[in-house]
Scaffold this motif. Structure first.
Motif, PDB file in Angstrom:
ATOM      1  N   PHE A 100      17.379  10.926 -40.410  1.00  0.00           N
ATOM      2  CA  PHE A 100      16.500  10.360 -41.235  1.00  0.00           C
ATOM      3  C   PHE A 100      15.220  11.010 -41.166  1.00  0.00           C
ATOM      4  CE2 PHE A 100      13.454   6.965 -41.828  1.00  0.00           C
ATOM      5  CZ  PHE A 100      13.702   6.625 -43.236  1.00  0.00           C
ATOM      6  N   LEU A 101      14.618  11.261 -40.047  1.00  0.00           N
ATOM      7  CA  LEU A 101      13.381  11.768 -39.734  1.00  0.00           C
ATOM      8  C   LEU A 101      13.284  13.177 -40.482  1.00  0.00           C
ATOM      9  CD1 LEU A 101      12.286  10.823 -36.102  1.00  0.00           C
ATOM     10  CD2 LEU A 101      11.235  10.102 -38.374  1.00  0.00           C
ATOM     11  N   TYR A 102      14.511  13.965 -40.277  1.00  0.00           N
ATOM     12  CA  TYR A 102      14.497  15.344 -40.932  1.00  0.00           C
ATOM     13  C   TYR A 102      14.421  15.054 -42.490  1.00  0.00           C
ATOM     14  CZ  TYR A 102      16.218  20.019 -42.360  1.00  0.00           C
ATOM     15  OH  TYR A 102      16.284  21.198 -42.717  1.00  0.00           O
ATOM     16  N   GLU A 103      15.056  14.155 -43.148  1.00  0.00           N
ATOM     17  CA  GLU A 103      14.930  14.013 -44.414  1.00  0.00           C
ATOM     18  C   GLU A 103      13.609  13.661 -44.833  1.00  0.00           C
ATOM     19  OE1 GLU A 103      17.347  15.041 -46.690  1.00  0.00           O
ATOM     20  OE2 GLU A 103      18.911  15.438 -45.084  1.00  0.00           O
ATOM     21  N   ILE A 104      12.887  13.028 -44.155  1.00  0.00           N
ATOM     22  CA  ILE A 104      11.731  12.441 -44.467  1.00  0.00           C
ATOM     23  C   ILE A 104      10.626  13.747 -44.471  1.00  0.00           C
ATOM     24  CG2 ILE A 104       9.730  10.991 -43.617  1.00  0.00           C
ATOM     25  CD1 ILE A 104      11.491   9.297 -45.030  1.00  0.00           C
ATOM     26  N   SER A 105      10.853  14.526 -43.343  1.00  0.00           N
ATOM     27  CA  SER A 105       9.961  15.473 -43.188  1.00  0.00           C
ATOM     28  C   SER A 105      10.048  16.480 -44.423  1.00  0.00           C
ATOM     29  CB  SER A 105      10.291  16.366 -41.936  1.00  0.00           C
ATOM     30  OG  SER A 105      11.713  17.019 -41.943  1.00  0.00           O
ATOM     31  N   ILE A 106      11.529  16.719 -44.934  1.00  0.00           N
ATOM     32  CA  ILE A 106      11.432  17.579 -46.090  1.00  0.00           C
ATOM     33  C   ILE A 106      10.616  16.795 -47.370  1.00  0.00           C
ATOM     34  CG2 ILE A 106      13.306  18.270 -47.969  1.00  0.00           C
ATOM     35  CD1 ILE A 106      15.407  18.347 -46.032  1.00  0.00           C
ATOM     36  N   PHE A 107      10.872  15.590 -47.544  1.00  0.00           N
ATOM     37  CA  PHE A 107       9.664  15.033 -48.456  1.00  0.00           C
ATOM     38  C   PHE A 107       8.404  15.406 -48.013  1.00  0.00           C
ATOM     39  CE2 PHE A 107       7.215  11.486 -49.668  1.00  0.00           C
ATOM     40  CZ  PHE A 107       7.304  11.421 -51.003  1.00  0.00           C
TER      41      PHE A 107
ATOM     42  N   VAL B 242      11.471  14.141 -28.874  1.00  0.00           N
ATOM     43  CA  VAL B 242      12.520  14.379 -30.034  1.00  0.00           C
ATOM     44  C   VAL B 242      12.033  13.760 -31.438  1.00  0.00           C
ATOM     45  CG1 VAL B 242      14.920  14.000 -30.989  1.00  0.00           C
ATOM     46  CG2 VAL B 242      14.401  14.446 -28.444  1.00  0.00           C
ATOM     47  N   PHE B 243      11.392  12.573 -31.336  1.00  0.00           N
ATOM     48  CA  PHE B 243      10.910  11.750 -32.494  1.00  0.00           C
ATOM     49  C   PHE B 243       9.653  12.561 -32.827  1.00  0.00           C
ATOM     50  CE2 PHE B 243      13.678   8.838 -30.569  1.00  0.00           C
ATOM     51  CZ  PHE B 243      14.646   8.561 -31.569  1.00  0.00           C
ATOM     52  N   GLU B 244       9.349  13.698 -32.640  1.00  0.00           N
ATOM     53  CA  GLU B 244       7.919  14.469 -33.266  1.00  0.00           C
ATOM     54  C   GLU B 244       8.404  15.286 -34.008  1.00  0.00           C
ATOM     55  OE1 GLU B 244       4.629  13.859 -32.332  1.00  0.00           O
ATOM     56  OE2 GLU B 244       5.473  12.211 -31.108  1.00  0.00           O
ATOM     57  N   LEU B 245       9.823  15.411 -34.265  1.00  0.00           N
ATOM     58  CA  LEU B 245      10.270  16.314 -35.497  1.00  0.00           C
ATOM     59  C   LEU B 245       9.673  16.415 -36.648  1.00  0.00           C
ATOM     60  CD1 LEU B 245      12.703  18.264 -36.274  1.00  0.00           C
ATOM     61  CD2 LEU B 245      13.771  16.238 -36.933  1.00  0.00           C
ATOM     62  N   PRO B 246       9.316  15.449 -37.337  1.00  0.00           N
ATOM     63  CA  PRO B 246       8.512  15.427 -38.787  1.00  0.00           C
ATOM     64  C   PRO B 246       7.309  16.186 -38.552  1.00  0.00           C
ATOM     65  CG  PRO B 246       9.481  13.253 -38.390  1.00  0.00           C
ATOM     66  CD  PRO B 246       9.702  13.935 -37.191  1.00  0.00           C
ATOM     67  N   LEU B 247       6.474  15.853 -37.615  1.00  0.00           N
ATOM     68  CA  LEU B 247       5.103  16.396 -37.413  1.00  0.00           C
ATOM     69  C   LEU B 247       5.144  18.031 -37.258  1.00  0.00           C
ATOM     70  CD1 LEU B 247       2.237  15.915 -37.193  1.00  0.00           C
ATOM     71  CD2 LEU B 247       2.681  15.621 -34.592  1.00  0.00           C
ATOM     72  N   VAL B 248       6.189  18.316 -36.434  1.00  0.00           N
ATOM     73  CA  VAL B 248       6.300  19.824 -36.248  1.00  0.00           C
ATOM     74  C   VAL B 248       6.811  20.526 -37.593  1.00  0.00           C
ATOM     75  CG1 VAL B 248       7.835  21.578 -34.971  1.00  0.00           C
ATOM     76  CG2 VAL B 248       6.969  19.581 -33.670  1.00  0.00           C
ATOM     77  N   ILE B 249       7.755  19.898 -38.177  1.00  0.00           N
ATOM     78  CA  ILE B 249       8.290  20.510 -39.586  1.00  0.00           C
ATOM     79  C   ILE B 249       7.075  20.448 -40.556  1.00  0.00           C
ATOM     80  CG2 ILE B 249       9.783  20.220 -41.311  1.00  0.00           C
ATOM     81  CD1 ILE B 249      12.081  19.503 -39.357  1.00  0.00           C
ATOM     82  N   VAL B 250       6.347  19.449 -40.540  1.00  0.00           N
ATOM     83  CA  VAL B 250       5.295  19.241 -41.503  1.00  0.00           C
ATOM     84  C   VAL B 250       4.182  20.291 -41.322  1.00  0.00           C
ATOM     85  CG1 VAL B 250       3.357  17.832 -42.670  1.00  0.00           C
ATOM     86  CG2 VAL B 250       5.746  16.910 -42.363  1.00  0.00           C
ATOM     87  N   LEU B 251       3.855  20.489 -39.958  1.00  0.00           N
ATOM     88  CA  LEU B 251       2.954  21.581 -39.592  1.00  0.00           C
ATOM     89  C   LEU B 251       3.271  22.893 -39.916  1.00  0.00           C
ATOM     90  CD1 LEU B 251       1.589  20.262 -36.074  1.00  0.00           C
ATOM     91  CD2 LEU B 251       0.345  20.302 -38.380  1.00  0.00           C
ATOM     92  N   LEU B 252       4.678  23.413 -39.627  1.00  0.00           N
ATOM     93  CA  LEU B 252       5.266  24.406 -40.242  1.00  0.00           C
ATOM     94  C   LEU B 252       5.161  24.792 -41.822  1.00  0.00           C
ATOM     95  CD1 LEU B 252       8.292  24.680 -37.982  1.00  0.00           C
ATOM     96  CD2 LEU B 252       6.162  25.971 -37.932  1.00  0.00           C
ATOM     97  N   GLY B 253       5.423  23.671 -42.497  1.00  0.00           N
ATOM     98  CA  GLY B 253       5.222  23.668 -43.734  1.00  0.00           C
ATOM     99  C   GLY B 253       3.714  23.927 -44.251  1.00  0.00           C
ATOM    100  N   ILE B 254       2.636  23.427 -43.803  1.00  0.00           N
ATOM    101  CA  ILE B 254       1.337  23.375 -43.878  1.00  0.00           C
ATOM    102  C   ILE B 254       1.107  24.869 -43.620  1.00  0.00           C
ATOM    103  CG2 ILE B 254      -0.989  22.933 -43.085  1.00  0.00           C
ATOM    104  CD1 ILE B 254       0.072  20.067 -43.025  1.00  0.00           C
TER     105      ILE B 254
ATOM    106  N   ALA C 107      10.191  23.477 -48.760  1.00  0.00           N
ATOM    107  CA  ALA C 107      11.203  22.255 -48.739  1.00  0.00           C
ATOM    108  C   ALA C 107      12.456  23.038 -49.415  1.00  0.00           C
ATOM    109  CB  ALA C 107      10.767  21.127 -49.886  1.00  0.00           C
ATOM    110  N   LYS C 108      12.345  23.759 -50.036  1.00  0.00           N
ATOM    111  CA  LYS C 108      13.617  24.566 -50.572  1.00  0.00           C
ATOM    112  C   LYS C 108      14.265  25.107 -49.487  1.00  0.00           C
ATOM    113  CE  LYS C 108      15.122  28.271 -53.732  1.00  0.00           C
ATOM    114  NZ  LYS C 108      14.476  29.149 -54.427  1.00  0.00           N
ATOM    115  N   PHE C 109      13.806  25.845 -48.476  1.00  0.00           N
ATOM    116  CA  PHE C 109      14.420  26.434 -47.163  1.00  0.00           C
ATOM    117  C   PHE C 109      14.941  25.316 -46.499  1.00  0.00           C
ATOM    118  CE2 PHE C 109      14.132  27.295 -42.860  1.00  0.00           C
ATOM    119  CZ  PHE C 109      14.942  28.498 -42.816  1.00  0.00           C
ATOM    120  N   LEU C 110      14.322  24.052 -46.237  1.00  0.00           N
ATOM    121  CA  LEU C 110      14.804  23.102 -45.574  1.00  0.00           C
ATOM    122  C   LEU C 110      15.948  22.418 -46.163  1.00  0.00           C
ATOM    123  CD1 LEU C 110      11.449  21.486 -44.231  1.00  0.00           C
ATOM    124  CD2 LEU C 110      12.941  22.900 -42.903  1.00  0.00           C
TER     125      LEU C 110
END
Length: 91
Positions: free
Chosen positions: A62-69, A5-17, A23-26
């Motif tokens: 918190f991890l979701y918000e960090i991943s938006i950044f 579950v704590f791999e959430l930022p990595l997955v979201i950032v990869l989708l962003g790359i 970030a606007k969508f998130l």
């Protein structure tokens, strides 16, 4: 499941790359993401009580918000033509 579950930022950032999300969508879909995080926290916790779910949901939020950044920082930037195309499609 708990550590996955704590791999959430990595997955979201990869989708962003890859340009799948930005970030606007998130930011716009934050409300739906919080509901999804609550369900994910309820599934990932070993006990059925609400306290452990909330304890699990706090770092996930918190991890979701960090991943938006990080998506805003590392994500694929749109070109001028893509921005015009999005404007035409939306309006």
């Amino acid at each position: 499941m708990f550590g996955l579950v704590f791999e959430l930022p990595l997955v979201i950032v990869l989708l962003g790359i890859l340009g799948i999300v930005d970030a606007k969508f998130l930011r716009a879909k934050r409300r739906y993401a919080l509901v999804l995080l609550a369900v994910l926290a309820a599934i990932a916790t070993p006990t059925p009580d609400a306290l452990s779910m909330m304890i699990m949901m706090a770092p996930l939020t918190f991890l979701y918000e960090i991943s938006i950044f990080f998506v805003a920082w590392f994500g694929k930037k749109k070109t001028e033509d893509e921005i015009k195309c999005d404007y035409i499609i939306i309006y």
